[in-house]
Design a protein around this motif. Structure first.
Motif, PDB file in Angstrom:
ATOM      1  N   ARG A  56      16.886  -0.603  18.446  1.00 12.91           N
ATOM      2  CA  ARG A  56      15.667  -0.008  17.874  1.00 12.91           C
ATOM      3  C   ARG A  56      14.562   0.018  18.921  1.00 12.91           C
ATOM      4  O   ARG A  56      14.431  -0.907  19.721  1.00 12.91           O
ATOM      5  N   ALA A  57      13.751   1.064  18.896  1.00 17.02           N
ATOM      6  CA  ALA A  57      12.642   1.193  19.852  1.00 17.02           C
ATOM      7  C   ALA A  57      11.689   0.009  19.734  1.00 17.02           C
ATOM      8  O   ALA A  57      11.153  -0.483  20.739  1.00 17.02           O
ATOM      9  N   HIS A  58      11.465  -0.462  18.504  1.00 17.81           N
ATOM     10  CA  HIS A  58      10.572  -1.609  18.269  1.00 17.81           C
ATOM     11  C   HIS A  58      11.080  -2.834  19.027  1.00 17.81           C
ATOM     12  O   HIS A  58      10.315  -3.516  19.734  1.00 17.81           O
ATOM     13  N   ASP A  59      12.379  -3.126  18.896  1.00 15.53           N
ATOM     14  CA  ASP A  59      12.951  -4.295  19.568  1.00 15.53           C
ATOM     15  C   ASP A  59      12.903  -4.118  21.078  1.00 15.53           C
ATOM     16  O   ASP A  59      12.562  -5.061  21.810  1.00 15.53           O
ATOM     17  N   PHE A  60      13.232  -2.935  21.554  1.00 14.91           N
ATOM     18  CA  PHE A  60      13.256  -2.670  22.991  1.00 14.91           C
ATOM     19  C   PHE A  60      11.864  -2.879  23.594  1.00 14.91           C
ATOM     20  O   PHE A  60      11.717  -3.543  24.632  1.00 14.91           O
ATOM     21  N   PHE A  61      10.848  -2.356  22.935  1.00 14.62           N
ATOM     22  CA  PHE A  61       9.485  -2.444  23.474  1.00 14.62           C
ATOM     23  C   PHE A  61       8.991  -3.881  23.500  1.00 14.62           C
ATOM     24  O   PHE A  61       8.503  -4.366  24.536  1.00 14.62           O
ATOM     25  N   TRP A  62       9.137  -4.595  22.385  1.00 12.98           N
ATOM     26  CA  TRP A  62       8.537  -5.928  22.314  1.00 12.98           C
ATOM     27  C   TRP A  62       9.342  -6.968  23.090  1.00 12.98           C
ATOM     28  O   TRP A  62       8.762  -7.923  23.632  1.00 12.98           O
ATOM     29  N   ILE A  63      10.633  -6.781  23.194  1.00 13.34           N
ATOM     30  CA  ILE A  63      11.418  -7.680  24.038  1.00 13.34           C
ATOM     31  C   ILE A  63      11.073  -7.459  25.504  1.00 13.34           C
ATOM     32  O   ILE A  63      10.974  -8.412  26.281  1.00 13.34           O
ATOM     33  N   THR A  64      10.851  -6.196  25.882  1.00 17.59           N
ATOM     34  CA  THR A  64      10.395  -5.914  27.250  1.00 17.59           C
ATOM     35  C   THR A  64       9.068  -6.613  27.526  1.00 17.59           C
ATOM     36  O   THR A  64       8.890  -7.265  28.568  1.00 17.59           O
ATOM     37  N   ALA A  65       8.134  -6.492  26.595  1.00 18.71           N
ATOM     38  CA  ALA A  65       6.818  -7.123  26.773  1.00 18.71           C
ATOM     39  C   ALA A  65       6.950  -8.637  26.877  1.00 18.71           C
ATOM     40  O   ALA A  65       6.305  -9.281  27.721  1.00 18.71           O
ATOM     41  N   ALA A  66       7.784  -9.219  26.030  1.00 15.64           N
ATOM     42  CA  ALA A  66       7.977 -10.670  26.058  1.00 15.64           C
ATOM     43  C   ALA A  66       8.601 -11.116  27.377  1.00 15.64           C
ATOM     44  O   ALA A  66       8.185 -12.121  27.976  1.00 15.64           O
ATOM     45  N   TRP A  86      -4.796 -18.406  37.769  1.00 16.02           N
ATOM     46  CA  TRP A  86      -4.713 -18.977  36.425  1.00 16.02           C
ATOM     47  C   TRP A  86      -5.156 -17.961  35.366  1.00 16.02           C
ATOM     48  O   TRP A  86      -4.562 -17.898  34.284  1.00 16.02           O
ATOM     49  N   VAL A  87      -6.159 -17.160  35.677  1.00 12.83           N
ATOM     50  CA  VAL A  87      -6.622 -16.135  34.724  1.00 12.83           C
ATOM     51  C   VAL A  87      -5.508 -15.132  34.454  1.00 12.83           C
ATOM     52  O   VAL A  87      -5.202 -14.800  33.296  1.00 12.83           O
ATOM     53  N   PHE A  88      -4.885 -14.635  35.512  1.00 10.69           N
ATOM     54  CA  PHE A  88      -3.802 -13.665  35.344  1.00 10.69           C
ATOM     55  C   PHE A  88      -2.612 -14.288  34.619  1.00 10.69           C
ATOM     56  O   PHE A  88      -1.958 -13.633  33.798  1.00 10.69           O
ATOM     57  N   THR A  89      -2.364 -15.566  34.895  1.00  8.49           N
ATOM     58  CA  THR A  89      -1.279 -16.264  34.213  1.00  8.49           C
ATOM     59  C   THR A  89      -1.581 -16.373  32.715  1.00  8.49           C
ATOM     60  O   THR A  89      -0.689 -16.194  31.875  1.00  8.49           O
ATOM     61  N   GLY A  90      -2.834 -16.647  32.395  1.00 14.88           N
ATOM     62  CA  GLY A  90      -3.234 -16.711  30.986  1.00 14.88           C
ATOM     63  C   GLY A  90      -3.060 -15.374  30.282  1.00 14.88           C
ATOM     64  O   GLY A  90      -2.612 -15.326  29.126  1.00 14.88           O
ATOM     65  N   ILE A  91      -3.386 -14.290  30.968  1.00 15.53           N
ATOM     66  CA  ILE A  91      -3.210 -12.954  30.383  1.00 15.53           C
ATOM     67  C   ILE A  91      -1.730 -12.695  30.108  1.00 15.53           C
ATOM     68  O   ILE A  91      -1.352 -12.171  29.046  1.00 15.53           O
ATOM     69  N   ALA A  92      -0.884 -13.076  31.066  1.00 13.90           N
ATOM     70  CA  ALA A  92       0.558 -12.903  30.878  1.00 13.90           C
ATOM     71  C   ALA A  92       1.068 -13.743  29.709  1.00 13.90           C
ATOM     72  O   ALA A  92       1.936 -13.300  28.942  1.00 13.90           O
ATOM     73  N   ALA A  93       0.525 -14.947  29.541  1.00 13.64           N
ATOM     74  CA  ALA A  93       0.923 -15.807  28.429  1.00 13.64           C
ATOM     75  C   ALA A  93       0.523 -15.197  27.093  1.00 13.64           C
ATOM     76  O   ALA A  93       1.271 -15.272  26.108  1.00 13.64           O
ATOM     77  N   VAL A  94      -0.637 -14.557  27.069  1.00 11.28           N
ATOM     78  CA  VAL A  94      -1.079 -13.876  25.839  1.00 11.28           C
ATOM     79  C   VAL A  94      -0.146 -12.711  25.518  1.00 11.28           C
ATOM     80  O   VAL A  94       0.216 -12.477  24.360  1.00 11.28           O
ATOM     81  N   LEU A  95       0.253 -11.967  26.554  1.00 12.09           N
ATOM     82  CA  LEU A  95       1.205 -10.865  26.361  1.00 12.09           C
ATOM     83  C   LEU A  95       2.506 -11.395  25.774  1.00 12.09           C
ATOM     84  O   LEU A  95       3.053 -10.824  24.810  1.00 12.09           O
ATOM     85  N   TYR A  96       3.004 -12.483  26.337  1.00  8.78           N
ATOM     86  CA  TYR A  96       4.245 -13.086  25.847  1.00  8.78           C
ATOM     87  C   TYR A  96       4.107 -13.514  24.383  1.00  8.78           C
ATOM     88  O   TYR A  96       4.950 -13.176  23.544  1.00  8.78           O
ATOM     89  N   ALA A  97       3.038 -14.233  24.074  1.00 12.04           N
ATOM     90  CA  ALA A  97       2.847 -14.712  22.701  1.00 12.04           C
ATOM     91  C   ALA A  97       2.679 -13.557  21.721  1.00 12.04           C
ATOM     92  O   ALA A  97       3.228 -13.573  20.615  1.00 12.04           O
ATOM     93  N   SER A  98       1.940 -12.537  22.124  1.00  8.13           N
ATOM     94  CA  SER A  98       1.725 -11.378  21.255  1.00  8.13           C
ATOM     95  C   SER A  98       3.045 -10.676  20.959  1.00  8.13           C
ATOM     96  O   SER A  98       3.298 -10.259  19.827  1.00  8.13           O
ATOM     97  N   LEU A 154      10.054 -21.236  18.448  1.00  7.82           N
ATOM     98  CA  LEU A 154      10.828 -21.583  19.637  1.00  7.82           C
ATOM     99  C   LEU A 154      10.178 -21.099  20.935  1.00  7.82           C
ATOM    100  O   LEU A 154      10.608 -21.495  22.019  1.00  7.82           O
ATOM    101  N   SER A 155       9.153 -20.273  20.833  1.00  4.11           N
ATOM    102  CA  SER A 155       8.574 -19.640  22.023  1.00  4.11           C
ATOM    103  C   SER A 155       8.055 -20.611  23.091  1.00  4.11           C
ATOM    104  O   SER A 155       8.083 -20.262  24.281  1.00  4.11           O
ATOM    105  N   PRO A 156       7.569 -21.816  22.744  1.00  4.53           N
ATOM    106  CA  PRO A 156       7.119 -22.714  23.822  1.00  4.53           C
ATOM    107  C   PRO A 156       8.245 -23.234  24.705  1.00  4.53           C
ATOM    108  O   PRO A 156       7.989 -23.671  25.833  1.00  4.53           O
ATOM    109  N   ILE A 157       9.478 -23.204  24.226  1.00  9.15           N
ATOM    110  CA  ILE A 157      10.577 -23.815  24.982  1.00  9.15           C
ATOM    111  C   ILE A 157      10.805 -23.120  26.328  1.00  9.15           C
ATOM    112  O   ILE A 157      10.898 -23.805  27.364  1.00  9.15           O
TER     113      ILE A 157
END
Length: 282
Positions: free
Chosen positions: A36-46, A88-100, A112-115
């Protein structure tokens, strides 16, 4: 923009190529065809977010060590081209992308995402106390097929475990080859790796064994899913790439480590994705 460019260069953003195709191959296996396009997009972002966090933490944590290593002293943070605060700022932005992204997938992934982030944080510290730090990086890749199966279906079948073990062996194996470049520096800094602690020849032998295990895991997976000629073709080409990779390096000649590390493994990741996808949709 200059700081962002330096950040992307220091984390070798283009080498997300290694992780994404393997993730996409797993996604096609989960879907049994086109995902599914939804899964493809959000897994890519994660994946992009998580990989960026992991590489950035590695660079930030190791900045002082990198500054004392002639091979890595030119990296953006130890060379003073990128302030740690901005990294650290850029790393934080990437972490927000991952969590989102994770919150757009199966709810079990939220818990499970923190693991994966914990494993990626532990990796740069591991070499300070164990020669088996390569396995911590491999552990991150063990989680990729499992995480994708959970993200899409909420289940964790045996095939995801087998595929994850293969991915972990693949990555840990080529991390050992890469570490051969820094044996003298690691010994001087009292850091640990299989090449530094046990010698380059033994490290290359262990790496070969790990890559053989990677090929075996693919053979097990193709049997489990009753895969076709495209999947078997992917395994054959991956095996040839592994042989080529190990012929490029020897204890006496490490001059072609980058070709082994980047070219051969880039080929493996792309070939697996394209041919496994074809196996599922053709």
């Amino acid at each position: 923009m200059k700081s962002l460019r330096s950040f992307l260069e220091t984390i070798r953003f283009e080498h997300t190529l290694f992780a994404l195709p393997f993730a996409y191959a797993t996604l096609f296996l989960v879907a049994g065809g086109w995902p599914r396009a939804h899964d493809f997009f959000w897994i890519t972002a994660a994946m992009v977010g998580a990989r960026t966090v992991g590489m950035a933490l590695n660079r930030i944590i190791d900045a002082r060590i990198d500054a004392r290593n002639p091979r890595t002293a030119g990296r953006a943070i130890p060379a003073g081209k990128l302030a740690s605060s901005k990294a650290w700022v850029f790393t934080g932005i990437a972490a927000v992308l991952y969590a989102s992204a994770v919150f757009q997938l199966n709810p079990v992934c939220r818990w499970l995402s923190p693991i994966p982030l914990a494993a990626m944080t532990l990796y740069p510290y591991a070499k300070r106390f164990t020669p088996f730090a390569h396995l911590f990086l491999g552990l991150v890749y063990v989680m990729i097929p499992a995480g994708i199966w959970l993200a899409v279906t909420g289940t964790l079948p045996l095939i995801a475990v087998v595929m994850g073990i293969g991915a972990g062996l693949w990555v840990a194996g080529f991390d050992m080859i890469y570490a051969c470049q820094d044996v003298e520096v690691d010994r001087r800094e009292k850091l640990h790796s299989i090449p530094a602690d046990f010698g380059i020849a033994r490290a290359l032998s262990v790496s070969s064994a790990f890559h053989l295990g990677f090929i075996v895991s693919l053979l097990v997976v193709v049997q489990m899913i009753h895969g076709g000629r495209w999947f078997y073709g992917a395994i054959c080409l991956s095996a040839l790439a592994m042989v080529y990779e190990h012929r490029l390096v020897s204890p006496q000649d490490l001059s072609r480590v980058n070709a082994a590390f980047f070219t051969a493994n880039g080929v493996v990741s792309v070939v697996l994705f394209v041919m496994i996808a074809l196996d599922r949709v053709v």
